[in-house]
Design a protein around this motif. Sequence first.
Motif, PDB file in Angstrom:
ATOM      1  N   GLU A 167       0.728  -1.238  -0.007  1.00 37.51           N
ATOM      2  CA  GLU A 167       0.103  -0.195  -0.078  1.00 37.51           C
ATOM      3  C   GLU A 167       0.866   1.030   0.002  1.00 37.51           C
ATOM      4  O   GLU A 167       0.261   2.414  -0.419  1.00 37.51           O
ATOM      5  N   ASN A 168       2.115   1.143   0.281  1.00 44.06           N
ATOM      6  CA  ASN A 168       3.121   2.278   0.529  1.00 44.06           C
ATOM      7  C   ASN A 168       4.019   2.264  -0.957  1.00 44.06           C
ATOM      8  O   ASN A 168       4.608   3.126  -0.876  1.00 44.06           O
ATOM      9  N   GLY A 169       3.687   1.386  -1.812  1.00 50.52           N
ATOM     10  CA  GLY A 169       4.470   1.522  -3.233  1.00 50.52           C
ATOM     11  C   GLY A 169       5.807   0.758  -3.124  1.00 50.52           C
ATOM     12  O   GLY A 169       6.438   1.030  -4.013  1.00 50.52           O
TER      13      GLY A 169
END
Length: 253
Positions: A127-129
């Motif tokens: 979700e944070n890349g």
Amino acid sequence: MKKNCRFVYQDNQFWGECLPCTLAVFNTIVSSAVVGWKITTRQAVEYAVAHGLSLDKWTMNSDFQRFCLKREAMPQGGETFRRLTIGEKLLQWVNSLKMSLPCFLFAASEFDLVPKTDKWGNPILDENGQQVMRRRRQLKGIHLSGLFMFDADRLTVDPYEIFQRTQVPGFPWQLRLAHKTSSGHGLRLVCELRPELGNIADNQICLARDLNLMGVLGSTGKPVVDDSCIDASRISYAPRREDIYFIDEANLF
């Protein structure tokens, strides 16, 4: 990885991540009702097919019926599967049950982290890349544990009788685990590797010789051992609790 975890396990050999196997995890797996059912079912079906007994009990099993529907619907091999006898279909089913058992990798203390990808080979991001990493079973990324596995199957004698040969005074191997295999006809031993004898294959041959298992099945003097076990990343299917003959918890975990 915790230093007291000597080897790793996978919930499923096809997609599971290789994680540290603690004593608690090991006990949970070998005591699992699902593991017990899969092994018991495999042995019962193979016995019934081999001895011409009634197969009705298993043909009505919903898991078997789903297995057949899935195989029959396959674009390649579906028609061939439909032509099999009920006994042959049942044997394929119980083999799939065996292959879906949790497994241990005794020769591996750890695997290097590798990127997780989707079915097209694209990297998966969190979700944070950030790239999602996981420990997968790859020989090039293995960290050796100092243990090796010996697997002798299709034995013509009781596997327990072979195990008893490891218990005589002066037996030159440090045994950490011994159990009957899921077929009911094999013996799996986990021992400390002896580097002075060579690699895993060399150790297996020497152990087979010390167990008097050279050419037992009428071969040309070769050791009765699964040749694929020379691969350090080789999996070992989980046994049932009642199939364990010996375990050295203090040195295995």
